[in-house]
Write a protein that holds these residues in place. Structure first.
Motif, PDB file in Angstrom:
ATOM      1  N   LEU A 131       8.485 -14.389  43.995  1.00 49.80           N
ATOM      2  CA  LEU A 131       9.207 -15.242  44.845  1.00 49.80           C
ATOM      3  C   LEU A 131      10.274 -16.047  44.070  1.00 49.80           C
ATOM      4  O   LEU A 131      11.329 -16.533  44.608  1.00 49.80           O
ATOM      5  N   PHE A 132       9.848 -16.487  42.935  1.00 49.61           N
ATOM      6  CA  PHE A 132      10.486 -17.824  42.237  1.00 49.61           C
ATOM      7  C   PHE A 132      11.733 -16.965  41.829  1.00 49.61           C
ATOM      8  O   PHE A 132      12.830 -17.477  41.609  1.00 49.61           O
ATOM      9  N   LYS A 133      11.509 -15.548  41.329  1.00 52.28           N
ATOM     10  CA  LYS A 133      12.720 -15.046  40.613  1.00 52.28           C
ATOM     11  C   LYS A 133      13.797 -14.640  41.995  1.00 52.28           C
ATOM     12  O   LYS A 133      14.927 -14.637  41.679  1.00 52.28           O
ATOM     13  N   ILE A 134      13.275 -14.353  43.016  1.00 48.70           N
ATOM     14  CA  ILE A 134      14.124 -13.956  43.919  1.00 48.70           C
ATOM     15  C   ILE A 134      14.931 -15.307  44.556  1.00 48.70           C
ATOM     16  O   ILE A 134      16.216 -15.242  44.595  1.00 48.70           O
ATOM     17  N   VAL A 135      14.343 -16.396  44.501  1.00 47.15           N
ATOM     18  CA  VAL A 135      15.224 -17.473  44.821  1.00 47.15           C
ATOM     19  C   VAL A 135      16.085 -17.959  43.811  1.00 47.15           C
ATOM     20  O   VAL A 135      17.187 -18.314  44.286  1.00 47.15           O
ATOM     21  N   VAL A 136      15.714 -17.677  42.479  1.00 42.98           N
ATOM     22  CA  VAL A 136      16.846 -17.887  41.244  1.00 42.98           C
ATOM     23  C   VAL A 136      18.025 -16.904  41.446  1.00 42.98           C
ATOM     24  O   VAL A 136      19.024 -17.374  41.299  1.00 42.98           O
TER      25      VAL A 136
END
Length: 280
Positions: A131-136
């Motif tokens: 999820l963090f990678k998607i937001v980044v």
């Protein structure tokens, strides 16, 4: 007088049970009472042994330092804005999905709802990295949308509200359709007002959850001005600062809004939970 008469009318077993529950309630409130009273003490008074239960004089220096030397008002605004917007949008989406599962017939309905229920057993920490990678990838880091959008899909809300919509007789929906009402009109003007107790309970639960969502807010808020109250106060705890009173005051400011909200809306919360437990 009414309280005394009520106590006298109780059976011995009920009286003992109520006394035990009352004592346990006081015990559970002690950390909050300790937090609030210590926020009005100096650091020396907090470390004093034996400690004073109540401060001998109200010391406001902790709060002055918190709001003058730290962007506490900005943190409070961020917490309220993110929690309120996320809660409002998640409640609307959960209500629509719960209504669909409860009243509409579509292919794969049971399988899809089973997946929703299964997702409740998966902790958020397990998928926080992807999820963090998607937001980044969306370049949302340190923005409000990174704090709001990833939290909109709340499977618990769908599970909770489905029982409310199922308790509403199908005859009401059928009558509305015979009168020419669209599906959206039935949902918005007929079903939602009836499910209001459940929606109110879900709103309170979600608001508290998003207000205390420390881990995700810590990952997303990079600048000090984007910090929420929980993240900002936690930052005070990590600073090399001997002023323990400042930290306690910050923790009290972060915790007090949740206590006030629950006390004010306690009636709606208990009514909603109780109504959801009864299915016709």
């Amino acid at each position: 007088m009414k309280l005394i008469k009520k106590i006298k009318s109780m059976e011995p077993y009920d009286l003992i049970t109520n006394i035990i529950v009352f004592l346990l309630a006081l015990l559970s409130l002690f950390p909050i009472i300790w937090l609030i009273t210590n926020s009005f003490k100096t650091s020396a008074d907090i470390y004093k042994m034996p400690p004073d239960i109540l401060p001998k004089s109200l010391y406001l220096g902790n709060f002055k330092e918190l709001f003058n030397n730290q962007p506490a008002l900005r943190w409070g605004f961020n917490s309220f804005f993110v929690s309120f917007i996320t809660t409002a949008l998640s409640v609307v989406l959960s209500s629509a999905a719960a209504y669909a599962f409860a009243k509409l017939n579509f292919k794969g309905k049971k399988v899809l709802f089973a997946l929703f229920i299964a997702s409740l057993m998966v902790p958020k920490e397990t998928f926080i990295v992807p999820l963090f990678k998607i937001v980044v990838a969306f370049d949302w880091v340190d923005t409000y949308q990174s704090l709001i959008i990833p939290n909109l899909a709340m499977c618990f809300g769908v599970f909770m509200l489905k029982s409310f919509f199922e308790s509403i007789p199908d005859s009401l929906r059928e009558s509305a359709k015979l009168d020419g009402a669209s599906e959206w009109t039935i949902f918005w003007k007929l079903m939602l007002p009836i499910a209001k107790p459940g929606i109110g309970a879900l709103f309170i639960l979600n608001f508290v959850t998003f207000w205390n969502d420390y881990l995700w807010q810590l990952l997303m808020a990079r600048s000090k001005d984007m910090n929420t109250l929980t993240v900002g106060v936690a930052g005070l705890m990590q600073e090399i600062n001997p002023n323990i009173g400042l930290r306690v005051a910050g923790a009290a400011v972060a915790a007090l809004p949740m206590v006030v909200i629950f006390i004010v809306f306690q009636k709606y919360f208990t009514k909603g939970i109780a109504a959801g437990a009864v299915k016709e």
